[in-house]
Structures are given as C-alpha cells and as structure tokens.
Design a protein around this motif. Structure first.
Motif, short mmCIF file in Angstrom:
data_model
loop_
_atom_site.label_atom_id
_atom_site.label_comp_id
_atom_site.label_asym_id
_atom_site.label_seq_id
_atom_site.Cartn_x
_atom_site.Cartn_y
_atom_site.Cartn_z
N GLN A 89 0.82 -1.21 0.00
CA GLN A 89 0.00 0.00 0.00
C GLN A 89 0.86 1.26 0.00
O GLN A 89 0.40 2.32 -0.43
N LEU A 90 2.11 1.14 0.46
CA LEU A 90 2.98 2.33 0.46
C LEU A 90 3.40 2.74 -0.95
O LEU A 90 3.75 3.90 -1.18
N ASP A 91 3.39 1.79 -1.87
CA ASP A 91 3.77 2.13 -3.25
C ASP A 91 2.79 3.15 -3.84
O ASP A 91 3.18 4.00 -4.64
N ASN A 92 1.54 3.07 -3.44
CA ASN A 92 0.52 3.97 -3.98
C ASN A 92 0.44 5.29 -3.22
O ASN A 92 -0.24 6.21 -3.66
N ALA A 93 1.13 5.37 -2.09
CA ALA A 93 1.06 6.59 -1.28
C ALA A 93 1.94 7.67 -1.92
O ALA A 93 2.96 7.40 -2.52
N GLU A 94 1.47 8.89 -1.76
CA GLU A 94 2.22 10.02 -2.31
C GLU A 94 3.15 10.56 -1.24
O GLU A 94 2.86 11.54 -0.56
N LEU A 95 4.30 9.87 -1.10
CA LEU A 95 5.32 10.26 -0.13
C LEU A 95 6.64 10.40 -0.84
O LEU A 95 6.88 9.78 -1.88
N THR A 96 7.49 11.22 -0.25
CA THR A 96 8.83 11.35 -0.81
C THR A 96 9.60 10.07 -0.49
O THR A 96 9.26 9.33 0.45
N PRO A 97 10.64 9.77 -1.24
CA PRO A 97 11.43 8.56 -0.98
C PRO A 97 12.00 8.52 0.45
O PRO A 97 12.05 7.46 1.08
N LYS A 98 12.37 9.69 0.96
CA LYS A 98 12.91 9.73 2.33
C LYS A 98 11.81 9.40 3.35
O LYS A 98 12.04 8.69 4.31
N GLU A 99 10.60 9.92 3.15
CA GLU A 99 9.48 9.62 4.05
C GLU A 99 9.10 8.14 3.98
O GLU A 99 8.83 7.51 5.02
N LYS A 100 9.12 7.59 2.75
CA LYS A 100 8.83 6.16 2.60
C LYS A 100 9.87 5.32 3.33
O LYS A 100 9.54 4.34 4.00
N GLN A 101 11.12 5.73 3.18
CA GLN A 101 12.20 4.97 3.83
C GLN A 101 12.04 5.01 5.36
O GLN A 101 12.15 3.99 6.02
N ASN A 102 11.78 6.17 5.92
CA ASN A 102 11.57 6.28 7.37
C ASN A 102 10.36 5.47 7.84
O ASN A 102 10.40 4.81 8.87
N LEU A 103 9.28 5.54 7.07
CA LEU A 103 8.08 4.80 7.41
C LEU A 103 8.32 3.29 7.35
O LEU A 103 7.91 2.54 8.25
N ILE A 104 9.02 2.84 6.33
CA ILE A 104 9.35 1.41 6.21
C ILE A 104 10.24 0.97 7.36
O ILE A 104 10.03 -0.11 7.95
N LEU A 105 11.22 1.79 7.74
CA LEU A 105 12.10 1.44 8.86
C LEU A 105 11.31 1.34 10.17
O LEU A 105 11.54 0.45 10.98
N ASN A 106 10.38 2.26 10.38
CA ASN A 106 9.54 2.21 11.59
C ASN A 106 8.65 0.96 11.60
O ASN A 106 8.51 0.30 12.64
N ILE A 107 8.07 0.65 10.45
CA ILE A 107 7.21 -0.54 10.37
C ILE A 107 8.04 -1.80 10.61
O ILE A 107 7.63 -2.69 11.37
N MET A 108 9.21 -1.88 9.98
CA MET A 108 10.05 -3.07 10.12
C MET A 108 10.55 -3.24 11.56
O MET A 108 10.59 -4.36 12.08
N SER A 109 10.93 -2.16 12.19
CA SER A 109 11.43 -2.28 13.57
C SER A 109 10.29 -2.70 14.50
O SER A 109 10.49 -3.45 15.46
N GLY A 110 9.06 -2.27 14.22
CA GLY A 110 7.92 -2.69 15.04
C GLY A 110 7.59 -4.16 14.84
O GLY A 110 7.26 -4.87 15.79
N VAL A 111 7.73 -4.65 13.62
CA VAL A 111 7.43 -6.06 13.33
C VAL A 111 8.51 -6.97 13.91
O VAL A 111 8.22 -8.05 14.41
N LEU A 112 9.74 -6.52 13.86
CA LEU A 112 10.86 -7.38 14.29
C LEU A 112 11.02 -7.45 15.81
O LEU A 112 11.76 -8.27 16.28
N LYS A 113 10.31 -6.60 16.52
CA LYS A 113 10.38 -6.70 17.99
C LYS A 113 9.73 -8.00 18.40
O LYS A 113 8.64 -8.33 17.98
N ASP A 114 10.43 -8.76 19.25
CA ASP A 114 9.91 -10.06 19.70
C ASP A 114 8.97 -9.85 20.87
O ASP A 114 9.32 -9.24 21.86
N ASP A 115 7.76 -10.34 20.72
CA ASP A 115 6.76 -10.18 21.79
C ASP A 115 7.04 -11.12 22.90
O ASP A 115 7.00 -12.22 22.97
#
Length: 115
Positions: A89-115
């Motif tokens: 869904q991020l591919d369709n979002a109108e974000l700058t490459p830097k904003e996409k990169q930061n958003l992807i890093l935040n999403i990935m760090s949240g997913v990789l946290k072990d519950d």
C-alpha cells in the motif's frame, strides 16, 4: 582315672560348634540375605520408576515445545502477510522517498520486535 569328654558335655564344646552360637549366626546371615534381596528389588523398581517418569517428562516437554513453535510460526506468518500488505500500500502513497524509507524502517522495527 581320667574323665573322658563326652559330646554332651556343653562346657567342653568349642564356641563355634555350639548351637547357641550357630543359630543366631545363621539367623543373621539369613536376615542379611533377605534384606539384600529386598533392597535389590526396590532399587530396580525405583530405577524403572525414575526412567518412566523421565521419559514422560521429556515427552511432555517435547509436545509443549512443538506447540510453542507452531504458535510462533503461525504468528510470524500472520505478521509477514500483514507487513506485505502494508508495504504494497505504500507504493501507492504520495510520499517522498525519504518519508517512505523512514516509514518502512519504523514498520520493520515494530514487526521485528519479539513479543
């Protein structure tokens, strides 16, 4: 005349040959043999009991471990599907490459946290 020793004269019978010595000795030997046999049987029973108990515990731990692994992999599969959907869904979002990169890093760090 000298007096001959007769076998019935209890004062002249050596202690080891006397009935008063042999009977308690035989009884003690018999008791020792019986106790040894009982202890050997108990030892074998206890060893079998411990082995059986240990096998049951190992089996229970293996089942629990398999259950936890299955739950973990199921959770990871769900999170991977959710992550893939979010990233697509991020591919369709109108974000700058830097904003996409930061958003992807935040999403990935949240997913990789072990519950």
């Amino acid at each position: 005349m000298t007096k001959h020793k007769t076998p019935t004269d209890s004062k002249n019978i050596p202690l080891r040959q006397s009935l008063a010595f042999r009977m308690p000795l035989q009884l003690l030997v018999l008791i020792a043999v019986v106790l040894t046999a009982i202890l050997l049987v108990l030892r074998n029973q206890l060893v079998d009991l411990v082995v059986t108990s240990t096998k049951k515990e190992i089996s229970s731990l293996a089942e629990h471990n398999a259950s936890l692994s299955s739950e973990y992999f199921s959770t990871m599969q769900t999170q991977a599907a959710s992550l893939a959907k979010t990233l697509s869904q991020l591919d369709n979002a109108e974000l700058t490459p830097k904003e996409k990169q930061n958003l992807i890093l935040n999403i990935m760090s949240g997913v990789l946290k072990d519950d």
